[in-house]
Scaffold this active site. Structure first.
Site, PDB file in Angstrom:
ATOM      1  N   SER A  67       0.799  -1.237   0.000  1.00  0.00           N
ATOM      2  CA  SER A  67       0.000   0.000   0.000  1.00  0.00           C
ATOM      3  C   SER A  67       0.830   1.285   0.000  1.00  0.00           C
ATOM      4  O   SER A  67       0.267   2.364  -0.197  1.00  0.00           O
ATOM      5  CB  SER A  67      -0.931   0.017   1.207  1.00  0.00           C
ATOM      6  OG  SER A  67      -1.982  -0.883   0.994  1.00  0.00           O
ATOM      7  N   LYS A  70       0.370   3.453  -2.997  1.00  0.00           N
ATOM      8  CA  LYS A  70      -0.859   4.213  -3.284  1.00  0.00           C
ATOM      9  C   LYS A  70      -0.635   5.720  -3.464  1.00  0.00           C
ATOM     10  O   LYS A  70      -1.144   6.302  -4.423  1.00  0.00           O
ATOM     11  CB  LYS A  70      -1.903   3.939  -2.197  1.00  0.00           C
ATOM     12  CG  LYS A  70      -2.447   2.498  -2.235  1.00  0.00           C
ATOM     13  CD  LYS A  70      -3.260   2.202  -0.989  1.00  0.00           C
ATOM     14  CE  LYS A  70      -3.848   0.797  -0.971  1.00  0.00           C
ATOM     15  NZ  LYS A  70      -4.468   0.488   0.335  1.00  0.00           N
ATOM     16  N   TYR A 192      -3.408  -3.254 -10.139  1.00  0.00           N
ATOM     17  CA  TYR A 192      -3.219  -2.890  -8.722  1.00  0.00           C
ATOM     18  C   TYR A 192      -2.375  -3.953  -8.001  1.00  0.00           C
ATOM     19  O   TYR A 192      -1.472  -3.620  -7.230  1.00  0.00           O
ATOM     20  CB  TYR A 192      -4.597  -2.709  -8.065  1.00  0.00           C
ATOM     21  CG  TYR A 192      -4.538  -2.599  -6.567  1.00  0.00           C
ATOM     22  CD1 TYR A 192      -4.081  -1.446  -5.941  1.00  0.00           C
ATOM     23  CD2 TYR A 192      -4.929  -3.675  -5.761  1.00  0.00           C
ATOM     24  CE1 TYR A 192      -4.011  -1.354  -4.560  1.00  0.00           C
ATOM     25  CE2 TYR A 192      -4.864  -3.591  -4.377  1.00  0.00           C
ATOM     26  CZ  TYR A 192      -4.400  -2.441  -3.779  1.00  0.00           C
ATOM     27  OH  TYR A 192      -4.319  -2.355  -2.418  1.00  0.00           O
ATOM     28  N   TYR A 244      -5.140   4.972   7.362  1.00  0.00           N
ATOM     29  CA  TYR A 244      -6.471   4.353   7.471  1.00  0.00           C
ATOM     30  C   TYR A 244      -7.221   4.854   8.700  1.00  0.00           C
ATOM     31  O   TYR A 244      -7.240   6.067   8.941  1.00  0.00           O
ATOM     32  CB  TYR A 244      -6.359   2.818   7.482  1.00  0.00           C
ATOM     33  CG  TYR A 244      -5.483   2.265   6.407  1.00  0.00           C
ATOM     34  CD1 TYR A 244      -5.710   2.573   5.061  1.00  0.00           C
ATOM     35  CD2 TYR A 244      -4.409   1.420   6.695  1.00  0.00           C
ATOM     36  CE1 TYR A 244      -4.913   2.060   4.059  1.00  0.00           C
ATOM     37  CE2 TYR A 244      -3.603   0.897   5.698  1.00  0.00           C
ATOM     38  CZ  TYR A 244      -3.853   1.228   4.389  1.00  0.00           C
ATOM     39  OH  TYR A 244      -3.058   0.725   3.419  1.00  0.00           O
ATOM     40  N   VAL A 262       1.268  -3.343   4.094  1.00  0.00           N
ATOM     41  CA  VAL A 262       1.027  -4.582   4.811  1.00  0.00           C
ATOM     42  C   VAL A 262       2.280  -5.478   4.911  1.00  0.00           C
ATOM     43  O   VAL A 262       2.352  -6.370   5.745  1.00  0.00           O
ATOM     44  CB  VAL A 262      -0.188  -5.292   4.154  1.00  0.00           C
ATOM     45  CG1 VAL A 262       0.243  -6.040   2.909  1.00  0.00           C
ATOM     46  CG2 VAL A 262      -0.928  -6.166   5.115  1.00  0.00           C
TER      47      VAL A 262
END
Ligand code: GLN
Length: 445
Positions: A67, A70, A192, A244, A262
């Protein structure tokens, strides 16, 4: 005993030894390749705006970016399409939910932000896909430029991401069913997964974060990867959404734009200061590296790096307001000296931005010392003037002139010389002496 090194490396070394023993948290095991990670691995890297690199521990151990990709793909989408177009598809509101939640806006189905999976999949889908430059090639090229070296894909991780990625596929189908997914969900999710499987090190991530902190220019090689405005937009979304459902607490306590992944990567950016990255695969329930969180939090506290903690408070701008009589030049004749005494001098130093220009204008506006007829702005020690400060100074000087005050600027590099929007240019001179001589000239001179 370790060899003596610089203060930054010492700070990183100290963090490493303080937190290396923390063994709380779990390794992500949704795919076997991630579960294989070494729970003891721990690396830290920091890159300054001058491209100085500092690291300790496992800063060169490769892992998949996950992530942490992103914000950089969001930067690419913003570069290609602009904020207004990207915002039609992906919002920029903190979701307060886990990374893989169904965080979609009521009514429109638009994902909450580009840092959660739903928004990241749409962001990836927004990247143009042409036969000459396939979508993933563009993404890999962009991530590589942020890192300052050519990156590659861990094909094994990719294969198992793709094998186990039903939740992300489901998200993509759900988003399309409600409206905002401009391409085939399968294609979007496959890209992705590939983007998540790009291999990096903590040092690469520090370079990527440093590029955002440095206004979009990679500090290692000077490559302008994205526009300054795009870098600022990405940092803003990292600050509000990067962690998050732990984003608010992170901004409150650590105070730096950040993004977790992660596989154990974590980046934080100090705008105009540094890019920082950590690698340690043990994760807390929000999916953030436990040791990374501890290390970055404590570094931020120790060095006062919190964004809201007087960001980049500049030093004094106006070093003095004197009369030209005090000029450190050869003794002047009596008449000359009296003449000089009629000019007030405002001396500025350093880099002039909005805040600094306000100080200079305020000093120029002060009542003139007794006996003076003119005011001279001394820019000899000014290192930089941004466009905002330049416009402010030009219009401030024009206003003084319109009020009937004689003004001149010692501006050897001619930074204020060009006329402003109103066509008015201040009187600029190469030396302070010349500026004073002009400002204090007799009407008949
Ligand atoms: N590949 C992971 C996923 O999409 C990345 C998530 C993350 O790093 N938080 O589920």
């Amino acid at each position: 005993m370790s060899a003596a090194t610089d203060a930054v490396t010492e700070a990183l070394r100290d963090l490493h030894s303080r937190f290396a023993g923390v063994d709380e948290g779990e390794i992500a095991d949704y795919i076997p390749q991630l579960a294989l990670a070494d729970p003891d691995a721990f690396g830290l890297a920091l890159i300054s705006m001058d491209g100085h690199r500092y690291s300790i521990g496992d800063a060169e151990v490769p892992f998949t970016i996950q992530s942490v990709s992103k914000p950089f793909v969001y930067a690419l989408a913003l570069s290609v399409l602009g904020l207004d177009e990207v915002s039609r598809w992906v919002n920029a509101e903190p979701s307060g939910e886990a990374f893989n939640a169904i965080s979609l806006e009521r009514g429109t189905g638009r994902p909450d932000n580009a840092m959660v999976n739903a928004g990241a999949i749409v962001t990836t889908a927004l990247i143009p896909d042409t036969s000459r430059t396939p979508r993933f090639e563009r993404i890999l090229d962009c991530l590589s430029r942020f890192a300052g070296r050519m990156l590659d894909v861990d094909e094994q991780v990719y294969a198992s991401e793709a094998y186990t990625g039903d939740r992300n596929r489901a998200l993509a189908y759900l988003i399309r069913s409600t409206g905002p997914l401009p391409v085939d969900p399968v294609a979007a999710v496959e890209t992705y997964f590939r983007q998540c499987s790009v291999r990096v090190t903590a040092m690469d991530l520090a370079a990527m974060a440093a590029t955002l902190a440095h206004g979009g220019v990679n500090p290692l090689n000077g490559d302008r990867v994205v526009a300054e405005s795009v870098a600022a937009q990405v940092l803003a979304v990292m600050a509000t959404c990067g962690m998050y459902d732990a984003s608010g607490d992170w901004l409150l306590r650590v105070g730096l734009p950040a993004k977790s992944g992660v596989s154990g990567g974590l980046i934080a950016a100090g705008p105009a200061r540094f890019g920082l990255a950590t690698y340690s695969p043990l994760l807390d329930p929000a999916g953030t590296s436990v040791r990374g969180h501890l290390a970055i939090g404590s570094l931020s506290q120790r060095f006062g790096l919190h964004l809201m903690n007087n960001p980049a408070l500049p030093g004094s701008t106006v070093t003095g307001v004197t009369t030209a009589e005090d000029l450190p030049v050869e003794p002047a004749g009596e008449r000359e000296s009296a003449r000089r005494g009629r000019a007030a001098i405002v001396t500025a130093q350093g880099a002039l931005d909005f805040t600094a220009a306000e100080r200079v204008l305020h000093a120029l506006d002060e009542p003139e010392p007794e006996g003076t007829v003119a005011v001279v702005l001394d820019l000899l020690r000014v290192t930089d003037i941004d466009t905002v400060a330049r416009a402010m100074l030009r219009s401030g000087l024009a206003r003084l002139a319109a009020d009937g005050r004689r003004t001149a600027v010692a501006d050897p590099d001619g930074r204020l010389r060009e006329p402003g929007e109103d066509g008015v240019a201040p009187h600029c001179f190469a030396t302070l002496e010349q500026a004073v001589a002009w400002a204090t000239r007799e009407p008949a001179d």
